[in-house]
Design a protein around this motif. Structure first.
Motif, PDB file in Angstrom:
ATOM      1  N   LYS A 117      38.052  11.482  41.171  1.00  0.00           N
ATOM      2  CA  LYS A 117      36.738  12.012  40.818  1.00  0.00           C
ATOM      3  C   LYS A 117      35.613  11.197  41.454  1.00  0.00           C
ATOM      4  O   LYS A 117      34.521  11.704  41.672  1.00  0.00           O
ATOM      5  N   GLN A 150      34.025  15.230  34.264  1.00  0.00           N
ATOM      6  CA  GLN A 150      33.868  16.577  34.813  1.00  0.00           C
ATOM      7  C   GLN A 150      32.558  16.667  35.581  1.00  0.00           C
ATOM      8  O   GLN A 150      31.517  16.202  35.117  1.00  0.00           O
ATOM      9  N   VAL A 151      32.604  17.284  36.766  1.00  0.00           N
ATOM     10  CA  VAL A 151      31.434  17.372  37.639  1.00  0.00           C
ATOM     11  C   VAL A 151      31.122  18.831  37.941  1.00  0.00           C
ATOM     12  O   VAL A 151      31.995  19.584  38.385  1.00  0.00           O
ATOM     13  N   ASP A 152      29.879  19.241  37.705  1.00  0.00           N
ATOM     14  CA  ASP A 152      29.402  20.571  38.076  1.00  0.00           C
ATOM     15  C   ASP A 152      28.163  20.418  38.944  1.00  0.00           C
ATOM     16  O   ASP A 152      27.188  19.776  38.538  1.00  0.00           O
ATOM     17  N   CYS A 178      24.197  16.911  40.204  1.00  0.00           N
ATOM     18  CA  CYS A 178      25.409  17.269  39.473  1.00  0.00           C
ATOM     19  C   CYS A 178      25.225  17.015  37.984  1.00  0.00           C
ATOM     20  O   CYS A 178      24.574  16.043  37.586  1.00  0.00           O
ATOM     21  N   TYR A 183      34.540  18.927  46.745  1.00  0.00           N
ATOM     22  CA  TYR A 183      33.115  19.066  46.459  1.00  0.00           C
ATOM     23  C   TYR A 183      32.777  18.664  45.031  1.00  0.00           C
ATOM     24  O   TYR A 183      31.617  18.395  44.720  1.00  0.00           O
ATOM     25  N   GLN A 184      33.786  18.625  44.155  1.00  0.00           N
ATOM     26  CA  GLN A 184      33.546  18.192  42.782  1.00  0.00           C
ATOM     27  C   GLN A 184      33.784  16.695  42.602  1.00  0.00           C
ATOM     28  O   GLN A 184      33.818  16.202  41.478  1.00  0.00           O
ATOM     29  N   SER A 210      35.967  24.661  46.723  1.00  0.00           N
ATOM     30  CA  SER A 210      35.427  24.276  45.415  1.00  0.00           C
ATOM     31  C   SER A 210      36.289  24.811  44.279  1.00  0.00           C
ATOM     32  O   SER A 210      36.860  25.897  44.364  1.00  0.00           O
ATOM     33  N   ARG A 223      34.865  24.718  41.076  1.00  0.00           N
ATOM     34  CA  ARG A 223      33.900  25.105  40.054  1.00  0.00           C
ATOM     35  C   ARG A 223      32.627  25.598  40.735  1.00  0.00           C
ATOM     36  O   ARG A 223      32.391  25.338  41.905  1.00  0.00           O
TER      37      ARG A 223
END
Length: 586
Positions: free
Chosen positions: A108, A3-5, A16, A138-139, A570, A572
């Motif tokens: 990802k 998971q990427v934020d 990130c 973008y993630q 996006s 997220r």
């Protein structure tokens, strides 16, 4: 589970928060083999190394440097079933077709297999990286194997690369031209660790461009890449530039920074000088920003007010790297946010920029008199504008802030005072015309006209309020660097569909997050004032072409934390920091 934020943005670079199952990391980061990772150890929240196994990519792929596509046989690395990873085998323009053919859920991690080879081909490097960053989610992360080289990491981060791989040998003959003396593998890892932390710190402080300008000249390929990007990729990179922060224009490359170029283009396309003005006054810049807060400009303003005709004076500041800054827009980014070394010597590129900007600002203006209150170092202005030099007295040059120069400026203007009738009505008219100029500069010409229609301006600069019969339109905010909107202003802006964000049919209780954004104006940049509207349709989906489905009433105003396209694409992250919600929406 990966998971990427995105938690910080600076140009195309990001920091990130990377969550891999129960482990958490930050990017930018260096991928290393598991045995090396164990040898390095773990240093907590500031970790800059990530073991290969956590990304679920076979180690053999990470340490191989393919000389050509034929050298890379993906099947040999056993990752064919890993849907989280996509191996990018092509460069620009073929890379667009390659990533466009991905079916199903987006990967990802995108692995750019020819990253190291591309470093020696600046144009292909720039075109490939910007195309990749601009066309993948973008993630998603970009991984560049074998590019863990001090000096290179900074440039690649600037173009959106998130992960780097260590080089298989510190004596690779393709790296001999890079000016780093590495005597051991441990020293190499230490340098990489320092470099990644420097990049992260620069991203957090919004100063990555300054670091890139400092590092890029260390090798011909990296400085070539930066120059190519500035000159040929402006349209792509500009949208990643924020409308807030600090600018330290310390090198010649700063003249072509996309945010600086954007300012100059905005002056050319959105700025029209005050038609009331009959006198042009050219002024020097100051270290303190905005200029009107500096001691020198306070003295000049005092002199102008003493003449009684400041309302018909068009004040234009001459400066580098911006070229010119009209007084009306001095609080906007980057005019109020830059610093540059002053030597008293202007090079040809700077002079050419000033000439181009003066021509643009003065286009269509008709002045009775021109006064040039500039020091001797600005003598080149004489080739651009004819006028009275008020800092040259009896053949001797004086400092613009000196008593003699200021008295001379005042006396020269007072000689012509009787030619003009400047009363309170004209002063109020100039106040409102200046606000119209700002509205057009900030929101565009058509939107600015709608915003200021039948509007009144009250207060003393810079604390000015904009009102109309229906209520509050907004106010000028030096803190925010422009006009911030109230309900009536938001309602007017929404009619033009500029700087608007459409969200789903839900109750707004806080800030706006990207999953809730259905449409956003392409002109929106990070830091812009935006209007939030609710969609007219039920169960709306994200769509770049649904601007006609926005509601009639604004539900909030706030500051954009993403550019418009990013808000739509996006999945997220916070898109708009809401400053004010309006009645009836919660």
């Amino acid at each position: 589970m990966l998971q990427v934020d995105v938690i910080h943005r600076c140009w195309m670079a990001r920091i990130c928060a990377l969550k891999i199952d129960d482990k958490e990391y930050k990017t930018p980061a260096i991928l290393v083999p598991d045995d090396i990772y164990e040898h390095i150890g773990h240093d907590g929240a500031d970790e800059v190394f990530i073991p290969y196994s956590n990304i679920n990519i076979h180690e053999g792929l990470m340490i191989k440097i393919p000389l050509s596509v034929e050298d890379l046989v993906i099947a040999d690395h056993g990752i064919g079933e890993n849907k989280d990873v996509f191996i990018v085998q092509r460069t620009y323009p073929e890379v667009l077709h390659e990533i466009g053919g991905i079916k199903g859920e987006s990967p990802k991690v995108y692995v750019l297999m020819h990253a190291l080879e591309l470093i020696n081909h600046p144009r292909r490097l720039v075109n490939t990286l910007t195309a990749l960053r601009d066309n993948i989610p973008y993630q998603s992360l970009i991984y560049a194997p074998c590019t863990g080289i001090p000096g290179i990491i900074t440039l690649l981060a600037y173009f959106g690369v998130d992960l780097y791989g260590i080089i298989p040998t510190i004596f690779d003959d393709r790296l001999t031209e890079y000016p780093y003396f590495i005597n051991s593998f441990e020293q190499a890892l230490s340098l990489l660790q320092q470099e990644v932390r420097t990049v992260r710190n620069a991203i957090e402080k919004g100063m990555l461009r300054e670091i890139v300008e400092m590092r890029a000249p260390m090798h011909r390929s990296t400085i070539a890449a930066l120059r190519i990007a500035d000159r040929e990729m402006y349209q792509t990179i500009e949208k990643y530039c924020s409308m807030e922060g600090r600018v330290f224009a310390n090198t010649g490359e700063s003249l072509n920074r996309p945010d600086i170029v954007r300012y100059r283009e905005r002056v050319k396309n959105r700025y029209n000088g005050p038609r009331i003005a009959r006198i042009l006054l050219l002024l020097p810049c100051s270290a303190k920003k905005p200029y009107s807060a500096s001691l020198t400009h306070k003295k000049i303003i005092s002199v102008l007010q003493g003449t009684g005709i400041r309302a018909i004076v068009h004040e234009v500041i001459i400066t580098s790297p911006l070229g010119v800054v009209p007084r009306e827009v001095e609080i906007y980014y980057p005019a109020a946010h830059y610093d540059t070394p002053v030597t008293g010597v202007w090079d040809k590129n700077e002079v050419d920029i000033v000439a181009d900007m003066i021509e643009s600002v003065l286009e269509g203006m008709k002045y009775d008199y021109v006064f040039i209150h500039l020091p001797q170092s600005h003598g080149f202005i004489a080739d651009m504008v004819d006028g009275i030099w008020t800092c040259k007295i009896d053949g001797e040059w004086r400092n613009p802030a000196s008593k003699e120069a200021l008295e001379n400026l005042g006396s020269e203007i007072k000689r012509i005072v009787e030619e003009y009738d400047v009363d309170s009505n004209l002063c109020q008219k100039r106040l409102e015309e200046d606000m119209l100029i700002r509205a057009k500069f900030q929101f565009g010409s058509d939107c600015g006209d709608v915003l200021m229609q039948s509007a009144l301006v009250h207060g003393k600069y810079p604390d000015l309020k904009i009102v109309c019969e229906r209520g509050k339109i907004g106010k000028l905010s030096q803190k925010h660097g422009g006009i911030i909107l109230d309900y009536e202003g938001a309602r007017r802006v929404s009619r033009t569909k500029k700087y608007c964000v459409i969200v789903g049919d839900f109750t707004l209780r806080g800030d706006i997050f990207a999953p809730g954004v259905l449409w956003a104006d392409d002109d929106i940049r990070r830091g812009d004032e935006v209007v939030v509207l609710r969609t007219n349709i039920k169960d709306g989906a994200k769509d770049k072409d649904m601007e006609g489905d926005m509601g009639d009433e604004p539900i909030a105003v706030g500051r954009a934390l993403m550019f418009g396209e990013e808000m739509i694409k996006s999945s997220r992250g916070m898109a708009v920091k809401v400053r004010k919600r309006f009645h009836g929406v919660f």
